[in-house]
Design an enzyme around this catalytic site. Structure first.
Site, PDB file in Angstrom:
ATOM      1  CG  ASP A 202      -0.368  -0.455   2.489  1.00  0.00           C
ATOM      2  OD1 ASP A 202       0.872  -0.429   2.595  1.00  0.00           O
ATOM      3  OD2 ASP A 202      -1.118  -0.828   3.409  1.00  0.00           O
TER       4      ASP A 202
ATOM      5  CG  ASP B 235      -9.640  -1.830  11.783  1.00  0.00           C
ATOM      6  OD1 ASP B 235      -8.569  -2.367  11.393  1.00  0.00           O
ATOM      7  OD2 ASP B 235     -10.137  -0.845  11.215  1.00  0.00           O
TER       8      ASP B 235
ATOM      9  CG  HIS C  15      -6.826  -2.413   8.364  1.00  0.00           C
ATOM     10  ND1 HIS C  15      -7.013  -1.545   9.416  1.00  0.00           N
ATOM     11  CD2 HIS C  15      -5.592  -2.136   7.881  1.00  0.00           C
ATOM     12  CE1 HIS C  15      -5.948  -0.783   9.566  1.00  0.00           C
ATOM     13  NE2 HIS C  15      -5.054  -1.130   8.641  1.00  0.00           N
TER      14      HIS C  15
ATOM     15  CD  GLU D 254      -9.230   1.125   6.831  1.00  0.00           C
ATOM     16  OE1 GLU D 254      -9.160   0.237   7.687  1.00  0.00           O
ATOM     17  OE2 GLU D 254      -8.684   2.229   6.965  1.00  0.00           O
TER      18      GLU D 254
END
Ligand SMILES: N[C@@H]1[C@@H](O)[C@H](O)[C@@H](COP(=O)(O)O)O[C@@H]1O
Length: 340
Positions: free
Chosen positions: A149, A212, A214, A219
């Site tokens: 990314d 979370d 990801h 996401e």
């Protein structure tokens, strides 16, 4: 079309007889075979195809060319490596990557394709890889990298760009030729997955995970079949990453280019590193949760070769039973080499 590779009465069975294989037809689209090895997509000739279809009880449609993708299912397994702290976990992962690169014996024509993350989780892995390179234990001359990314909206020269991160922590210290480094950008992201495919796919994708759950910047709510694209970041991710921007939430980019969940799953092996109490729930979801696009890391449960390397603190939300089970499995392999 799904077939047991062993069911095919073909000469190629001998070449791959070490394990039964799941064969999946991927036609169309017709794809280039260049650079593929026996573990990657496998090409069947027209003469093999009618037999394959007969075994699978499927109608034979003669195409001009058909490629079958072979996945070794006999060796499919998930591993959980638990080390006392982040230092030890990072050392294990770096040792493992060196072991995998060297065992692969990469060459100019057959490079080792490595997927890479940024973040605080892999920092010590990279420090160890640099050390191993300097000790002569590994070379990156025939390694091709694909980063997972990059932020949108800050230049690559920005100290917090993932581009800068990678050069600072790894690339500038090792012998990887710049032409073999790939980082997603607005210019290349639409061709990113095709480029990976041209190199024969990713051999090993190293990943971190967000608290979370990801992976990369996929996401919660991301499609589990997603490929490389631009994503808007969640408030949680922006807040979590503000620590790299002097705590200034406003300075954190609001979107990023990320490989998709499918891009990661398509790698032949995925190694995930997580440490600390803050990752414990994500680790629990990854191992014990149901597969859900709200915890994109859970998609890795479907991967035939998935290794999670975590420290003790990151196991705190797991059931005692789960920890015991994986510790027992790994404990069976006492020899240092087998542990890899
Ligand atoms: N896009 C990155 C992920 O690739 C990384 O895994 C995650 C966790 O980062 P860290 O390792 O710093 O906790 O943060 C970011 O969102």
């Amino acid at each position: 079309m799904l077939l047991r590779w062993g069911q095919l009465n073909s000469k190629r069975t001998a070449a791959t007889s070490n394990s039964s294989r799941l064969v999946e037809q991927t036609d169309p689209p017709l794809r280039e075979a260049g650079g593929w090895n026996h573990r990657a997509p496998l090409r069947l000739s027209r003469t093999d195809l009618p037999t394959a279809c007969k075994v699978a009880n499927r109608r034979y449609h003669p195409p001009s060319q058909v490629f079958l993708r072979a996945v070794p299912i006999a060796i499919a397994k998930m591993r959980l490596i638990i080390r006392e702290n982040k230092q030890q976990t990072s050392l294990w992962v770096a040792e493992y990557i060196v072991h995998r690169i060297n065992a692969f014996k990469p060459s100019k024509d057959r490079p080792f394709v490595l997927g890479l993350p940024t973040g605080s989780s892999p920092e010590l892995v990279y420090a160890n890889l640099v050390k191993f390179y300097k000790n002569g234990r590994v070379s990156f001359k025939h390694v091709v990298t694909f980063n997972m990314d990059e932020y949108v909206g800050i230049p690559t020269s920005h100290p917090q760009s993932y581009h800068s991160f990678m050069f600072k922590h790894l690339f500038q210290h090792v012998d990887i030729p710049p032409s073999q480094i790939h980082i997603p950008s607005l210019e290349n992201y639409q061709q990113y997955d095709d480029l990976i495919a041209k190199y024969g796919g990713i051999e090993l994708f190293l990943c971190g995970v967000g608290s979370d759950g990801h992976i990369a910047f996929n996401e919660p709510g991301s499609s589990l079949s997603s490929k490389t694209r631009i994503k808007t970041l969640t408030k949680e991710t922006i807040m979590a990453n503000a620590r790299f921007f002097d705590g200034n939430i406003e300075a954190v980019p609001k979107s990023a280019i990320t490989v998709g969940v499918k891009t990661v799953i398509d790698a032949r092996e995925v190694v995930l590193i997580a440490d600390g109490r803050g990752k414990a729930e994500a680790v629990r979801q990854a191992l014990e949760g149901s597969i859900s696009h709200m915890w994109t890391v859970t998609a890795l449960q479907m991967h035939p070769k998935f290794v999670m390397a975590v420290d003790e603190a990151a196991t705190e939300e797991l059931r005692v039973k789960t920890v015991k089970y994986f510790k027992e499995i790994e404990g069976d392999q006492d020899k240092p080499k087998a542990k890899l």
